[in-house]
Design an enzyme around this catalytic site. Sequence first.
Site, mmCIF file in Angstrom:
data_model
loop_
_atom_site.group_PDB
_atom_site.id
_atom_site.type_symbol
_atom_site.label_atom_id
_atom_site.label_comp_id
_atom_site.label_asym_id
_atom_site.label_seq_id
_atom_site.Cartn_x
_atom_site.Cartn_y
_atom_site.Cartn_z
ATOM 1 N N GLY A 12 6.391 -7.446 2.115
ATOM 2 C CA GLY A 12 5.572 -8.053 2.643
ATOM 3 C C GLY A 12 5.991 -6.206 3.556
ATOM 4 C CB THR A 13 6.713 -2.897 2.515
ATOM 5 O OG1 THR A 13 5.663 -2.623 1.906
ATOM 6 C CG2 THR A 13 7.978 -2.891 2.461
ATOM 7 C CG ASN A 14 1.148 -2.329 1.851
ATOM 8 O OD1 ASN A 14 0.796 -1.453 2.581
ATOM 9 N ND2 ASN A 14 1.628 -2.359 1.040
ATOM 10 C CE LYS A 65 -8.340 -19.363 -7.483
ATOM 11 N NZ LYS A 65 -8.313 -18.323 -7.989
ATOM 12 N NE ARG A 91 -1.569 -18.039 -5.373
ATOM 13 C CZ ARG A 91 -1.558 -19.246 -6.501
ATOM 14 N NH1 ARG A 91 -2.250 -19.814 -7.155
ATOM 15 N NH2 ARG A 91 -0.073 -19.775 -6.671
ATOM 16 C CB ILE A 92 -8.666 -14.116 -8.056
ATOM 17 C CG1 ILE A 92 -8.061 -12.911 -9.630
ATOM 18 C CG2 ILE A 92 -10.777 -13.869 -7.693
ATOM 19 C CD1 ILE A 92 -8.234 -13.279 -10.508
ATOM 20 C CB ILE A 93 -10.434 -14.196 -3.164
ATOM 21 C CG1 ILE A 93 -9.237 -13.204 -1.963
ATOM 22 C CG2 ILE A 93 -11.677 -14.581 -1.964
ATOM 23 C CD1 ILE A 93 -8.572 -14.448 -1.418
ATOM 24 C CG ASN A 107 -6.717 -5.934 -2.679
ATOM 25 O OD1 ASN A 107 -5.817 -7.064 -2.276
ATOM 26 N ND2 ASN A 107 -7.196 -5.869 -4.034
ATOM 27 C CG HIS A 109 -5.460 -2.172 -6.869
ATOM 28 N ND1 HIS A 109 -4.490 -3.194 -7.600
ATOM 29 C CD2 HIS A 109 -5.380 -1.934 -8.033
ATOM 30 C CE1 HIS A 109 -4.467 -2.933 -8.789
ATOM 31 N NE2 HIS A 109 -5.114 -1.427 -9.180
HETATM 32 C C1 GAR Z 1 1.551 -3.221 -3.285
HETATM 33 O O1 GAR Z 1 1.363 -2.390 -3.367
HETATM 34 C C2 GAR Z 1 -0.213 -3.318 -3.179
HETATM 35 O O2 GAR Z 1 -1.185 -2.825 -3.605
HETATM 36 C C3 GAR Z 1 0.002 -4.556 -4.323
HETATM 37 O O3 GAR Z 1 1.237 -5.419 -3.869
HETATM 38 C C4 GAR Z 1 2.595 -4.597 -3.636
HETATM 39 C C5 GAR Z 1 2.719 -5.229 -2.241
HETATM 40 O O4 GAR Z 1 3.673 -5.099 -1.719
HETATM 41 N N1 GAR Z 1 -1.290 -5.050 -4.501
HETATM 42 C C6 GAR Z 1 -1.430 -5.171 -6.075
HETATM 43 O O5 GAR Z 1 -1.637 -5.459 -6.993
HETATM 44 C C7 GAR Z 1 -3.572 -5.901 -6.158
HETATM 45 N N2 GAR Z 1 -3.472 -6.273 -6.522
HETATM 46 P P1 GAR Z 1 4.345 -5.794 -0.882
HETATM 47 O O6 GAR Z 1 4.730 -7.231 -0.331
HETATM 48 O O7 GAR Z 1 5.658 -4.566 0.184
HETATM 49 O O8 GAR Z 1 3.213 -5.175 0.542
#
Ligand code: GAR
Length: 191
Positions: A12-14, A65, A91-93, A107, A109
């Site tokens: 959850g840092t993002n 799903k 997960r894929i939406i 999203n 990535h």
């Molecule tokens: C992030 O690096 C995001 O880009 C990646 O998961 C991490 C979540 O970090 N997403 C993917 O790889 C999607 N394919 P967070 O939980 O600390 O935000």
Amino acid sequence: MRKIAIFASGTGTNFVALVQAIKARQLPAQVVLLVCDHQDAPVLQRAQAFNIPSFVINFKDYANKAAAETAILAALQARDVQAILLAGYMRIIGPTLLAAYPNKIINIHPALLPKFPGAHGIEDAFQAGVKETGVTIHFIDAGVDSGPIIAQKAVPVLPTDDLDSLETRIHATEHVLYPDVLADLLKKGAL
Ligand code: GAR
């Protein structure tokens, strides 16, 4: 004021970066719901600390799903959610949510798409020995990390890097780029 839901599966840092940026920059948006598919994910505590309600979905409780996404959709509609930001949602939406939120699901990535899609973007780029990787923000379509790209930021892979140090720089880049893109989309009325 756009009502936004963030979907996350893990740390959850993002999620935190987005919530803090909305507050600090007074963006015309409100995170009204966290949707999380793991009942013990740390992101749930982060949401609680911000007084943001969570909807925890256990996909195993549903026949398929579509049924699970119908339950998510009901939670989103109950809070008038207008747009969805995926932030580490692994997960894929599916078609149910895509149809309900056309061009309104974004999203992040941790690689320069179309290179290194999937669940291990940072590690895959590191193992491939590329000199540069980065972060991509894109609209979601039915594929895996494949929708139209909104923004990308390159991150160099240094000769001294190990996977940890590269991960740290990718995440730091994410925490700036995602709020910037959100601010830009809100300004353009594109969300
Ligand atoms: C992030 O690096 C995001 O880009 C990646 O998961 C991490 C979540 O970090 N997403 C993917 O790889 C999607 N394919 P967070 O939980 O600390 O935000």
